[in-house]
Design an enzyme around this catalytic site. Structure first.
Site, PDB file in Angstrom:
ATOM      1  N   ASP A 169      52.769  13.201 -30.556  1.00  9.77           N
ATOM      2  CA  ASP A 169      53.792  14.230 -30.799  1.00  9.77           C
ATOM      3  C   ASP A 169      55.022  13.963 -29.937  1.00  9.77           C
ATOM      4  OD1 ASP A 169      52.608  15.244 -28.404  1.00  9.77           O
ATOM      5  OD2 ASP A 169      51.464  16.696 -29.533  1.00  9.77           O
ATOM      6  N   LYS A 213      53.417  13.075 -35.541  1.00  7.67           N
ATOM      7  CA  LYS A 213      54.218  14.257 -35.857  1.00  7.67           C
ATOM      8  C   LYS A 213      55.674  13.824 -35.980  1.00  7.67           C
ATOM      9  CE  LYS A 213      51.438  17.946 -33.903  1.00  7.67           C
ATOM     10  NZ  LYS A 213      51.454  19.105 -32.969  1.00  7.67           N
ATOM     11  N   PHE A 249      50.651  22.724 -35.086  1.00 11.49           N
ATOM     12  CA  PHE A 249      49.497  22.465 -34.226  1.00 11.49           C
ATOM     13  C   PHE A 249      48.302  22.251 -35.142  1.00 11.49           C
ATOM     14  CE2 PHE A 249      45.830  23.546 -31.623  1.00 11.49           C
ATOM     15  CZ  PHE A 249      46.058  22.710 -30.538  1.00 11.49           C
TER      16      PHE A 249
END
Length: 182
Positions: A100, A128, A149
């Site tokens: 991420d 991500k 998430f």
């Protein structure tokens, strides 16, 4: 919190890992390949990915933390478990479950580069999109996903849900509102 929509099905995961395994096999033929999983989340990815690599591979594990009990990275990375194997002169492939912010991976990459591997690349099941705080070069990417998430297939929320065979969004709501696989 509850299990929301499925982003990546179990079938999609296995299909993509097979394709990644074929790419890795072609790229590392004749080389001494060491797979390094970042615990705890990447253990499932590495187990399944390694079965799709048609080469003898060595495996090792590192544990790092930047989340604690939060759903967002703190930006402070700690090595909890270091490698057991020497990597100097070896071809190292870091296996990640998800990327991420990129901060943990940047720290890990710097830490391993000073150990002088022959090569150092990254394979990640999930990337991500649009939230990287530092540039991240990932050689093998399974799926690009939104900044939600997510849980399942090694990814957890407070230590739970790693056992889901798919990747799903964790949503606000009553826990247990969505069934777990039987």
């Amino acid at each position: 919190m509850r299990i929301g929509r499925v982003l990546v099905s179990a079938e999609q995961i296995q299909h993509r890992l097979a394709a990644m395994g074929a790419e890795i096999t072609a790229d590392y033929r004749g080389k001494d390949l060491l797979l390094v999983a970042v615990l705890k989340g990447a253990f499932m990815v590495m187990a399944d990915l390694s079965r799709h690599i048609g080469l003898p591979v060595d495996m090792d594990f590192m544990a790092v933390s930047s989340y604690g009990e939060s759903t967002r990275t703190s930006g402070v990375v700690r090595i909890i478990k270091d490698l057991d194997r020497e990597i100097s002169g070896r071809h190292v492939l870091i296996v990640e479950d998800i990327i991420d912010s990129g901060l943990t991976l940047q720290y890990l990459r710097r830490n391993l580069e000073v150990r002088r591997p022959a090569s150092l690349e990254i394979a990640a099941l999930l990337l991500k999109t649009g939230i990287q705080m530092v540039p991240v070069q990932v050689r093998y990417v399974g799926f690009e996903i939104p900044a939600d998430f997510v849980i399942g297939y090694g990814l957890d929320h407070l230590g739970k849900y790693r056992n889901l065979p798919y990747v799903a969004v964790m949503e606000e709501g009553e826990e247990g509102a969505s069934p777990l696989p039987s």
